[in-house]
Design a protein around this motif. Structure first.
Motif, short mmCIF file in Angstrom:
data_model
loop_
_atom_site.label_atom_id
_atom_site.label_comp_id
_atom_site.label_asym_id
_atom_site.label_seq_id
_atom_site.Cartn_x
_atom_site.Cartn_y
_atom_site.Cartn_z
N UNK A 134 20.61 -21.01 14.51
CA UNK A 134 21.84 -20.23 14.58
C UNK A 134 22.29 -19.86 13.17
N UNK A 135 22.65 -18.61 12.99
CA UNK A 135 23.10 -18.11 11.69
C UNK A 135 24.52 -18.60 11.39
N UNK A 136 24.97 -18.44 10.15
CA UNK A 136 26.34 -18.84 9.81
C UNK A 136 27.41 -18.13 10.63
N UNK A 137 27.14 -16.92 11.11
CA UNK A 137 28.15 -16.21 11.89
C UNK A 137 28.10 -16.55 13.37
N UNK A 138 27.27 -17.55 13.74
CA UNK A 138 27.22 -17.98 15.13
C UNK A 138 26.31 -17.17 16.00
N UNK A 139 25.50 -16.27 15.42
CA UNK A 139 24.52 -15.52 16.20
C UNK A 139 23.16 -16.21 16.13
N UNK A 140 22.43 -16.15 17.23
CA UNK A 140 21.13 -16.80 17.31
C UNK A 140 20.11 -15.98 16.53
N UNK A 141 19.46 -16.62 15.56
CA UNK A 141 18.45 -15.94 14.75
C UNK A 141 17.05 -16.04 15.35
N UNK A 142 16.78 -17.20 15.99
CA UNK A 142 15.40 -17.45 16.47
C UNK A 142 15.46 -18.55 17.51
N UNK A 143 14.52 -18.52 18.45
CA UNK A 143 14.46 -19.56 19.47
C UNK A 143 13.02 -19.81 19.87
N UNK A 144 12.68 -21.07 20.06
CA UNK A 144 11.40 -21.46 20.65
C UNK A 144 11.72 -22.40 21.79
N UNK A 145 11.43 -21.98 23.00
CA UNK A 145 11.90 -22.71 24.17
C UNK A 145 11.30 -24.10 24.28
N UNK A 146 10.07 -24.26 23.81
CA UNK A 146 9.43 -25.59 23.86
C UNK A 146 8.34 -25.64 22.80
N UNK A 147 7.90 -26.84 22.49
CA UNK A 147 6.80 -27.01 21.56
C UNK A 147 7.16 -26.78 20.09
N UNK A 148 8.42 -27.00 19.74
CA UNK A 148 8.84 -26.77 18.35
C UNK A 148 8.29 -27.85 17.42
N UNK A 149 7.85 -27.41 16.22
CA UNK A 149 7.50 -28.33 15.13
C UNK A 149 8.16 -27.81 13.86
N UNK A 150 8.48 -28.69 12.90
CA UNK A 150 9.12 -28.24 11.66
C UNK A 150 8.33 -27.15 10.94
N UNK A 151 7.00 -27.13 11.12
CA UNK A 151 6.19 -26.11 10.45
C UNK A 151 6.52 -24.69 10.92
N UNK A 152 7.13 -24.59 12.10
CA UNK A 152 7.51 -23.27 12.60
C UNK A 152 8.51 -22.56 11.69
N UNK A 153 9.30 -23.35 10.95
CA UNK A 153 10.44 -22.78 10.24
C UNK A 153 10.04 -21.96 9.02
N UNK A 154 8.89 -22.25 8.42
CA UNK A 154 8.52 -21.54 7.20
C UNK A 154 8.48 -20.04 7.39
N UNK A 155 7.71 -19.58 8.36
CA UNK A 155 7.59 -18.15 8.62
C UNK A 155 8.90 -17.57 9.16
N UNK A 156 9.63 -18.37 9.93
CA UNK A 156 10.90 -17.90 10.50
C UNK A 156 11.89 -17.60 9.39
N UNK A 157 12.08 -18.53 8.47
CA UNK A 157 13.05 -18.33 7.40
C UNK A 157 12.65 -17.18 6.48
N UNK A 158 11.37 -17.05 6.25
CA UNK A 158 10.90 -15.93 5.42
C UNK A 158 11.22 -14.60 6.07
N UNK A 159 11.02 -14.50 7.39
CA UNK A 159 11.32 -13.26 8.10
C UNK A 159 12.80 -12.93 8.10
N UNK A 160 13.62 -13.98 7.93
CA UNK A 160 15.08 -13.80 7.91
C UNK A 160 15.60 -13.62 6.49
N UNK A 161 14.70 -13.45 5.51
CA UNK A 161 15.06 -13.27 4.09
C UNK A 161 15.83 -14.48 3.56
N UNK A 162 15.52 -15.65 4.11
CA UNK A 162 16.30 -16.84 3.83
C UNK A 162 15.48 -17.84 3.03
#
Length: 521
Positions: free
Chosen positions: A487-515
């Motif tokens: 969830x972004x700072x403004x309370x909007x959902x930036x990304x979701x993975x319904x199941x099977x989440x691992x911390x490694x997922x976040x690298x590409x996600x944050x990069x795509x969000x310019x974060x």
């Protein structure tokens, strides 16, 4: 020319500009505000704020200031809109006028309800809060020039003491429909265009006679607005606190050679007497500005800026979009512009995000303005007062869907454009406002504001601020026990993975969000 330096300069000290200064200062951004008027207006304009806007003010500590304002009365048993030729004359119609009973959906949809606060009072509250948080707010300062370079913007500001300079990394143009900032940037606008012009004044008078008992708050009767055909179709009268103070709006027609300067005291009093139907009514006009101005002219229009960004300068509020008053969308849309932009500027200025994040402001907010403008025009048409049809492709949606349900585009969002969902349908879809769930005496929405937040089904160490959702919370956010939601700072959902989440997922996600998270503040 003496020059001071800040992180962000906000041009315009009305509702949207003061909201921007409050949000930015709350996020630790050094902010200055310049406003050409000598003080805030003594005029309500917007009479209330919708629940989504109230959520944002709640975030910066203003929930009680909004709910305890003692402004527009909504809880009385009789709250009416009247239509008549004159106030003393025959009544043409009487209809209920209050926010829809289900607007906001109650506690199941939002921790906030309608904020029944007049805009002049809200501007006062925002100015106090912005200054309390460290913003430098200067009235009687007119922005006259902007010069951009690769590292910032230098603004020239005219004051009674001469010209001064303000150097800022970014500038926010919140200076209204006739925006100097937009003009300096050469940004055009599109849309149906001008709808009309209104002369607006505040006055004191005893209207108990022509009201004939219809407006008596002490006994449960409240006239929210009177729509009159005298002295011209489109004249509106409404109360503004106390028993004797009123706001009076009446059209005027530049195409017929009329000008706002033509409204001297004598003409104003004559117009008010004609509208009330009391030829000898004692009337006292009330100055709306510290400099004694008693009459203000407003252009009613339906326009959206062609872009909300030019380099390091951004447009918000009426500088970016002008909407007719039907539906009370304009003020909330402007405050939400300011909130969307504020957290992005804060993240870029602090190094938590790349410059490309700022491009998402225009990509997200401009389609929302075009969608919301269409809803306002459709409402005008439905109520029989439209002079301008909504642009092609617009269809009416439930009011709560327009307020809560728009969807931002993004790398992980489904669809394209601000598809409006009903509040009950907001179940964690990327691009939508995150669901509200009761959390003790608060809300899950209270967790957001300063940084990205990860919601997971089970505890996971990622370096991000995170919370674990239990069964009902997982279902409401569309994940399983092994899923995750960012969830972004403004309370909007930036990304979701319904199941099977691992911390490694976040690298590409944050990069795509310019974060450049994880960084906590």
């Amino acid at each position: 020319m003496k020059t001071t330096t800040v992180d962000v300069l906000v041009a315009g000290g009305g509702l949207t500009g003061l909201a921007a200064a409050t949000f930015l200062s709350w996020l630790g951004v050094r902010t200055a505000v310049v406003e050409r008027h000598s003080g805030t207006l003594i005029h309500p304009r917007a009479r209330s704020i919708n629940p989504r806007t109230a959520e944002l003010l709640r975030q910066v500590g203003l929930a009680s200031a909004v709910t305890d304002s003692g402004g527009y009365v909504s809880e009385l048993p009789s709250v009416y809109l009247l239509r008549a030729v004159t106030l003393a004359g025959e009544e043409l119609s009487r209809t209920e006028q209050r926010p829809p009973a289900d607007a906001g959906g109650g506690a199941e949809v939002s921790p906030s309800g309608w904020g029944m606060i007049d805009q002049d009072r809200l501007e006062h509250v925002l100015r106090e809060r912005a200054e309390e948080l460290g913003a430098d707010v200067r009235f009687g300062h007119r922005l006259v020039r902007l010069d951009q370079d690769e590292t910032g913007v230098t603004a020239a500001v005219s004051t009674v003491d001469g010209e001064r300079g303000i150097r800022a990394a970014y500038v926010v143009g919140a200076d209204g429909n006739g925006s100097t900032v937009r003009s300096l940037l050469g940004i055009g606008r599109h849309g149906p265009g001008r709808i009309g012009h209104v002369a607006s004044m505040v006055f004191d008078a005893d209207l108990s006679g022509p009201m004939r008992g219809r407006h008596d708050p002490a006994n449960g009767r409240f006239v929210a607005s009177c729509h009159l055909t005298t002295p011209a179709e489109g004249t509106v009268l409404f109360p503004h606190g106390g028993d004797r103070r009123w706001v009076f709006n009446t059209p005027y027609f530049p195409e017929r050679g009329e000008h706002i300067e033509d409204f001297g005291d004598e003409r104003c009093v004559a117009a008010i007497r004609a509208a009330t139907g009391v030829p000898d009514l004692p009337v006292s006009l009330v100055p709306q500005l510290d400099n004694g101005v008693r009459v203000l002219g407003y252009e009613v229009g339906a326009l959206v800026a062609d872009t909300y960004r030019a380099g390091r300068v951004f447009l918000v509020g009426d500088a970016a979009h002008v909407m007719p008053p039907t539906g009370a969308f304009g003020a909330g849309t402007g405050v939400q512009d300011a909130h969307n932009l504020a957290w992005k500027l804060a993240h870029v200025l602090s190094g938590r995000a790349g410059e490309a994040l700022l491009d998402t402001y225009d990509a997200e907010r401009r389609p929302v303005a075009e969608f919301t403008l269409g809803q306002a025009l459709l409402l005008m048409n439905a109520r029989g007062g439209a002079k301008v049809a909504a642009p092609a492709g617009h269809a009416p949606v439930p009011y709560d869907a327009a307020v809560f349900g728009y969807r931002y585009p993004g790398p992980f969002a489904d669809g394209d454009g601000p598809v409006a969902l009903e509040p009950a349908e907001l179940t964690g879809q990327p691009g939508t406002r995150a669901p509200h769930l009761l959390l003790g005496s608060g809300s899950t929405l209270d967790r957001y504001g300063r940084e990205y937040v990860l919601l997971t089904g089970t505890k996971v160490d990622t370096g991000l601020r995170s919370f674990v959702l239990e069964g009902a919370g997982q279902a409401r956010h569309g994940i399983t026990g092994t899923g995750a939601l960012l969830v972004r700072p403004d309370g909007f959902v930036a990304w979701r993975k319904e199941s099977g989440f691992t911390p490694e997922d976040l690298g590409d996600v944050l990069a795509a969000l310019h974060c450049r998270e994880p960084v906590t503040v």
